[in-house]
Design a protein around this motif. Structure first.
Motif, PDB file in Angstrom:
ATOM      1  N   VAL A   1       6.145  29.639  23.004  1.00  0.00           N
ATOM      2  CA  VAL A   1       5.640  28.282  23.250  1.00  0.00           C
ATOM      3  C   VAL A   1       6.096  27.802  24.624  1.00  0.00           C
ATOM      4  O   VAL A   1       5.317  27.260  25.416  1.00  0.00           O
ATOM      5  CB  VAL A   1       6.149  27.323  22.159  1.00  0.00           C
TER       6      VAL A   1
ATOM      7  N   VAL B   1      10.915  21.931  21.888  1.00  0.00           N
ATOM      8  CA  VAL B   1       9.959  22.575  20.993  1.00  0.00           C
ATOM      9  C   VAL B   1      10.341  22.268  19.556  1.00  0.00           C
ATOM     10  O   VAL B   1      11.447  22.568  19.113  1.00  0.00           O
ATOM     11  CB  VAL B   1       9.943  24.102  21.211  1.00  0.00           C
TER      12      VAL B   1
ATOM     13  N   CYS C   1      14.811  23.239  28.957  1.00  0.00           N
ATOM     14  CA  CYS C   1      14.513  23.329  27.531  1.00  0.00           C
ATOM     15  C   CYS C   1      15.632  22.705  26.721  1.00  0.00           C
ATOM     16  O   CYS C   1      16.789  23.102  26.845  1.00  0.00           O
ATOM     17  CB  CYS C   1      14.371  24.786  27.115  1.00  0.00           C
TER      18      CYS C   1
ATOM     19  N   TYR D   1       3.606  27.132  27.914  1.00  0.00           N
ATOM     20  CA  TYR D   1       3.551  25.836  28.585  1.00  0.00           C
ATOM     21  C   TYR D   1       3.911  25.987  30.056  1.00  0.00           C
ATOM     22  O   TYR D   1       3.265  25.425  30.945  1.00  0.00           O
ATOM     23  CB  TYR D   1       4.514  24.879  27.899  1.00  0.00           C
TER      24      TYR D   1
ATOM     25  N   ARG E   1       1.559  14.721  12.654  1.00  0.00           N
ATOM     26  CA  ARG E   1       0.787  14.475  13.869  1.00  0.00           C
ATOM     27  C   ARG E   1      -0.538  13.824  13.528  1.00  0.00           C
ATOM     28  O   ARG E   1      -1.003  12.910  14.197  1.00  0.00           O
ATOM     29  CB  ARG E   1       0.474  15.792  14.595  1.00  0.00           C
TER      30      ARG E   1
ATOM     31  N   VAL F   1      11.557  19.695  28.130  1.00  0.00           N
ATOM     32  CA  VAL F   1      10.667  20.119  27.046  1.00  0.00           C
ATOM     33  C   VAL F   1      11.479  20.356  25.791  1.00  0.00           C
ATOM     34  O   VAL F   1      12.534  20.982  25.828  1.00  0.00           O
ATOM     35  CB  VAL F   1       9.946  21.427  27.448  1.00  0.00           C
TER      36      VAL F   1
ATOM     37  N   VAL G   1       8.218  16.228  27.297  1.00  0.00           N
ATOM     38  CA  VAL G   1       7.119  16.722  26.467  1.00  0.00           C
ATOM     39  C   VAL G   1       7.700  17.273  25.183  1.00  0.00           C
ATOM     40  O   VAL G   1       8.743  17.909  25.204  1.00  0.00           O
ATOM     41  CB  VAL G   1       6.369  17.858  27.203  1.00  0.00           C
ATOM     42  N   THR G   2       7.039  17.032  24.088  1.00  0.00           N
ATOM     43  CA  THR G   2       7.437  17.653  22.840  1.00  0.00           C
ATOM     44  C   THR G   2       6.324  18.602  22.430  1.00  0.00           C
ATOM     45  O   THR G   2       5.168  18.196  22.315  1.00  0.00           O
ATOM     46  CB  THR G   2       7.631  16.603  21.746  1.00  0.00           C
ATOM     47  N   LEU G   3       6.692  19.879  22.227  1.00  0.00           N
ATOM     48  CA  LEU G   3       5.682  20.844  21.818  1.00  0.00           C
ATOM     49  C   LEU G   3       5.973  21.275  20.394  1.00  0.00           C
ATOM     50  O   LEU G   3       7.099  21.178  19.922  1.00  0.00           O
ATOM     51  CB  LEU G   3       5.740  22.076  22.730  1.00  0.00           C
ATOM     52  N   THR G   4       4.948  21.755  19.752  1.00  0.00           N
ATOM     53  CA  THR G   4       5.194  22.339  18.431  1.00  0.00           C
ATOM     54  C   THR G   4       4.763  23.779  18.461  1.00  0.00           C
ATOM     55  O   THR G   4       3.843  24.167  19.181  1.00  0.00           O
ATOM     56  CB  THR G   4       4.367  21.643  17.344  1.00  0.00           C
TER      57      THR G   4
END
Lengths: 884, 228
Positions: free
Chosen positions: A328, A287, A257, A332, A505, A285, A318-321
């Motif tokens: 989150v 966030v 992370c 994932y 986005r 990852v 990966v980019t998460l929101t």
């Protein structure tokens, strides 16, 4: 756990082997410190190869003045260095072009991790080596262990010396051969004392630190272990490729992370090492919380760099929101069967941890069966690198504005204080806080809460003008005001930022969709190119140029946004990207000094062009997400361009095929028709020549007559072919004069000669018929062809009528016969080339006659058509304009 | 039947054509000379002094029209040019440069001999004969009377002049411009409609039946010819 070899892996293996065959091999002489003898070992190996007859050349050798090394250089061809000028200093660098031109079998390149002077083709020497290998030249090179990317920080910890020049692990792993040049530390220290070890001046201070026995031993161990690991990898690959079941890894999946201020690079490198150790795939990852947009620019860049580095080291990023953070991440992780999570723990003061909570703690608490690994360390100070404003940044006068708001609220309250109870005056302040929360952000709105409470206390709570409070109930009001303000600001802020993120986005997706929609709609190359340049220019706010190769394969700028001039240097970068199929230019490892970034347009088959993107402001860079989007655009563009090219090709191929078929049919027909009259002519003449005695007078006359008729027919056919050719090629020159219809018809009948012997022709032209502006000879020929046609299809003795009429603007001439007639569905086709109505037998002729008529009549601006005649037969009608 | 031994110069670069002409014309009793190119032709005219020149327009070394022009600078020998069907511009240019007639390839022997005869006749016939006869058509110049099959025809003065010139040059082509110049004068060289109208009237008077061929034949794009 599935122990079968993965087909994708096998394919990659094959591809790798294939590539290796064509690529030059790389042998790295690896040492654990300066002075162990890497260059020496390389030269020895080179000389050995040379003695075996291999063409060896020294590309760049650094002897540092050591005599024994220089001895080994004797007898080797040394290529001169190129000199790059930088700020007035001439810096010698390896001359890649000279090496490529010389094309040796093997080239020696010292100091694999060296950074080239600015303005060189590649920023790093290992990239130069890649290019040399691509040209099929083998390379020997030297490297110290601390230059390997993933080991860089470990070595720094051991030696206290941070080395900035690194080589990515993948480059190291791709080398065909690693030879560890080993020297026991004691011997190295002896050599140091003897002055045989070269150490750059800057490190002289640290030299004491560096060359300690303990350090050297540790370094040696790291080196040997790394080399051993490579052997291990190779063994595994070998077993996998040959489908030998072995001790496969237990199938861990690692996720690391990334968050702001959390150790960045070090975290990534540790993740890579762990992934190697556990033999598992790993992902990085990040966030994007609502706070992200408010990070300072250097912090945002740090995250971008960490993600890029992770990708380089082989992770999927990966980019998460979303929010909260740990949910989150865990969501994932569970979805992708992650078994281990790696986080960085920054050492912050306890009070901060107490206030903000610790992600690590939260993760640990909620992770369930997933293992959490924590890496501790000092916080890294981020290096500032300008990043493009893809994420907007807010100015700090928000706080100032919140102060203004509170002041305004106070002023309003003053105005209405006589009419409203103090408890309700609070609402005005609450309103101010809400406004601050929705428009200015969390910090300013908290400030507004605080200031509001103070102002309210000071101005509207007795005793006035003091901060004291007489009625302790107001404490509750203060607390409530503050709390509500805090909560609202928090919520409003989150909502707004989430909306912003979602909007961004959406814009990205919409822009990609917009591009693909525009591309789908266009069918022409210009349409597609315009769609590409417009969409990219709008989305990224940059100038765009599309380069496509012409027929000769030379790349040229085909489409561009307005006023983008492509210089020769830029064109050279574009050509490099085109040839190598890799991105070049700004923000890449190749020719980064270029003005624009050049992305190759690749499809599954080849590279079909290059896309160049240049920012309006040279100091702004794109974040990795931006680059990803750009690559997405590029691949769409490539597909669309390929589609248009292929469809053009397909059309041309179809056209070519049709043309060939038609030509072939035509040639066959003409060949037949030209040869047929020759049969009778040759026959007649040869018999008259050889058999004169056997023939009587009548026979002879008959033969001669036949031959003569056939020559006339041949002559007509040749004339027809010539006319047709002339009409088709547009070489029909019309000499128009006002001509008498009677004259034309009379001439035509005369030209017809004895072909019309058996059909009486009746001409009916009204007196005082106006002259028609026509080319006499051509129209006469038209009439001849029509009459000939009529005669051909009419029974002997039946009359042929020619009638002329006019209506002031147009002249009409009709030729009517009593022949077999034309079926109505074929009426339009009879004027086509080589068309013949099928019905009557033994009718000769190529079928060109009427099409020549049409060509001539069309050239006159008139019309010609065929109609059935009432009572049987055909009428062919011509219309010609009477005006000039 | 042989003519008196008139001398004919054949100018053509194609050997088969020369051979054919030699055979056919020789059989008619003409004395023949040959040249294969323009320069040769000019020399031959000087050297052999022919009575008639048959000149192919498509010569390799010099343009046929150019040969005609040069010849006409110092010789009045009748010239018949050979050309292909479509090259009207060349035909007119040659005729304007001074050629007397033309033949379109491929041509029949009968046509060839007729043209030769017509060209030679004009040469010989400089004196003004009072009566000209061409088939059923007869023109008495002394009495200004025109008859067809002994039936008198009334013509306007212009038509009369026109017919006279055509009959004088019977069998030979006259270009539009030549006719206009001779009948109306040099100022009227381009007044095509004048010529057309008069020819049309003349034809109607001479031969009222529209489907039968008129004695005045149209040479498309070039001019008119009175057939005999």
């Amino acid at each position: 756990m599935d122990t079968r070899p993965d087909p994708d892996f096998l394919l990659a293996q094959l591809k790798a082997e294939d590539k290796v065959r064509r690529r030059g091999s790389l042998k790295i002489f690896l040492g654990y410190a300066a002075g162990v003898g890497k260059t020496y070992a390389m030269l020895e190996a080179a000389r050995h190869r040379k003695s075996q007859g291999v063409d060896v050349v020294a590309g760049y050798i650094e002897t540092h003045g050591r005599a024994e090394t220089e001895l080994l250089l004797a007898g080797l061809e040394i290529l001169p260095r190129s000199e790059t000028e930088y700020h007035g200093i001439r810096l010698p660098e390896m001359d890649v072009d000279a090496i490529l031109a010389r094309r040796p079998a093997l080239v020696l390149v010292d100091e694999f991790a060296h950074t080239n002077a600015p303005g060189s083709r590649h920023p790093k020497r290992y990239l130069d080596v890649e290019e040399i290998r691509d040209a099929g030249i083998d390379v020997f090179t030297t490297l110290n262990v601390q230059h390997i990317e993933s080991l860089n920080d470990v070595v720094a910890q051991v030696t206290g010396v941070i080395v900035r020049e690194t080589v990515p692990d993948r480059v190291f792993d791709q080398a065909d051969d690693i030879e560890v040049v080993d020297l026991p530390p004691e011997e190295l220290l002896i050599r140091l004392k003897e002055g045989k070890v070269y150490v750059p001046d800057q490190a002289a201070r640290a030299i004491g630190n560096f060359f300690r026995r303990g350090n050297l031993t540790a370094l040696r161990e790291i080196t040997l272990r790394r080399a051993a690991k490579r052997v291990d990898d190779q063994m595994r690959a070998y077993m996998h490729a040959r489908e030998i079941p072995g001790p496969w890894a237990a199938g861990e999946r690692l996720m690391v992370c990334i968050s702001p201020g959390a150790l960045g690079d070090r975290l990534i490198r540790s993740a890579r090492r762990l992934a190697d150790e556990w033999q598992c795939e790993w992902r990085a990852v990040y966030v994007e919380t609502p706070d992200h947009a408010r990070l300072s620019t250097p912090e945002q860049e740090q995250i971008a760099r960490a993600l890029t580095r992770a990708e380089e080291l082989g992770a999927k990023t990966v980019t998460l929101t979303g929010s909260p953070l740990q949910e989150v991440l865990l969501h994932y992780a569970r979805r992708h069967n992650i078994t281990r999570i790696l986080v960085g723990k920054s050492l912050r003061p306890v009070w901060q941890e107490w206030l903000r909570g610790s992600l690590v703690n939260r993760l640990i608490r909620e992770s369930g069966p997933i293992d959490i690994f924590v890496i501790s360390g000092e916080q890294e100070k981020p290096e500032p690198v300008p990043v493009s404003g893809f994420f907007p940044h807010r100015p700090l006068n928000r706080y100032f504005r919140s102060v203004i708001l509170v002041a305004a609220a106070t002023a309003v309250s003053f105005l209405i204080r006589d009419h409203i109870a103090p408890t309700n005056l609070v609402m005005v302040y609450l309103l101010a806080v809400v406004i601050a929360a929705t428009n200015l952000g969390k910090g300013p709105s908290i400030l507004a809460s605080l200031l509001g409470v103070l102002a309210f206390d000071f101005f509207f709570v007795p005793p006035y003008m003091t901060f004291a409070v007489s009625d302790t109930e107001y404490i509750l009001t203060f607390a409530a005001l503050f709390a509500v303000g805090f909560v609202i600001s928090h919520l409003a802020d989150r909502l707004r930022v989430q909306a912003e993120v979602a909007e961004r986005r959406r814009v990205e997706t919409a822009s990609l969709y917009g591009l693909s929609r525009d591309l789908a709609v266009s069918n022409s190359m210009e349409g597609i190119l315009r769609a590409i340049t417009d969409n990219i220019a709008q989305t990224f706010n940059r100038d765009v140029v599309v380069f496509l190769p012409d027929r000769a394969g030379t790349l040229g700028p085909i489409a561009a946004t307005a006023d983008y001039q492509v210089g020769e240097n830029e064109l050279a970068v574009a050509e490099w990207a085109f040839k190598h199929g890799q991105s070049a230019g700004r923000g890449t490892e190749t020719l980064p000094a270029a003005q624009a970034r050049y992305l190759p347009l690749r499809t599954s088959s080849a590279v079909i062009g290059v896309l160049a993107v240049r920012p309006h402001d040279p100091s702004r860079h794109l974040a990795p997400e931006g680059y990803r989007l750009l690559e997405g655009f590029a691949s769409q563009a490539a597909l669309a361009v390929e589609r248009v090219l292929l469809s053009e090709q397909a059309q041309q191929a179809k056209l070519l095929e049709a043309t060939e078929k038609l030509q072939s049919a035509m040639l066959n027909s003409i060949s037949h028709d030209l040869r047929t009259p020759l049969v009778s002519i040759t026959g007649a003449l040869t018999s008259l020549e050889d058999q004169a005695e056997a023939l009587n007078e009548e026979d002879r006359r008959s033969l001669i007559r036949t031959a003569r008729e056939e020559t006339e027919r041949l002559n007509r056919l040749v004339g027809n072919l010539l006319s047709m050719t002339r009409i088709e090629s547009g070489a029909l020159a019309l000499h128009r004069q006002p001509e008498d219809v009677q004259d034309i018809l009379r001439t035509a009948v005369e030209l017809l000669g004895n072909r019309a012997a058996e059909n009486p022709i009746r001409v009916n032209v009204p007196p005082d018929f106006p002259p028609i502006p026509v080319d006499f000879a051509l129209i006469a020929q038209v009439m001849v062809n029509i009459l000939e046609n009529a005669v051909k299809y009419s029974p002997p003795g039946s009359p042929i009528d020619i009638n002329a009429g006019e209506d002031g603007a147009t002249a009409h001439i009709e030729v009517a016969d009593c022949g077999v007639g034309i079926p109505p569905e074929e009426a339009a086709h009879v004027f086509e080339k080589f068309y013949r109505v099928q019905r009557p037998e033994n009718v000769s002729g190529t079928g060109l006659g009427l099409s020549i008529c049409k060509g001539i009549i069309d050239a006159h601006g008139g019309k010609i058509f065929a109609m059935p005649r009432a009572g049987g037969g055909t009428i062919i009608a011509i219309e010609l304009p009477l005006a000039e | 039947m042989t003519e008196d031994a008139r001398r004919i110069l054949i100018v053509d670069d194609e050997a088969p054509i020369r051979r054919y002409l030699r055979v056919v014309l020789g059989a008619q009793g003409y004395t023949l000379f040959e040249a294969a190119g323009g320069q040769d032709a000019l020399n031959a005219v000087l050297g052999d002094r022919p009575d008639l020149i048959i000149l192919d327009l498509g010569l390799p070394d010099m343009d046929g029209v150019e040969v005609t022009r040069r010849l006409r600078e110092w010789s009045q020998t009748p010239i018949i040019i050979l050309s292909v069907r479509e090259a009207e511009g060349d035909k007119i240019a040659a005729l304007d440069a001074g050629a007397d007639d033309y033949l379109v390839k491929p041509f029949g022997t009968g046509e060839l001999l007729a043209r030769i005869r017509a060209a030679l006749r004009r040469q010989a016939d400089d004196s003004e004969e009072p009566v000209i006869q061409a088939g059923p058509l007869r023109m008495d110049l002394s009495r200004r009377m025109v008859t067809v099959d002994d039936r008198e025809i009334v013509l306007t003065p212009t038509e009369y002049d026109l017919l006279r010139i055509l009959m004088r040059n019977a069998g030979r082509v006259m270009t539009h411009r030549q006719l206009l110049r001779l009948v109306w004068g040099p100022a009227y060289e381009n007044e095509m409609h004048l010529l057309r109208v008069n020819v049309s009237n003349l034809r109607r008077k001479l031969d009222p039946d529209p489907s039968s061929p008129s004695p005045i034949r149209t040479e498309p794009g070039v001019g008119y010819r009175l057939v005999e």
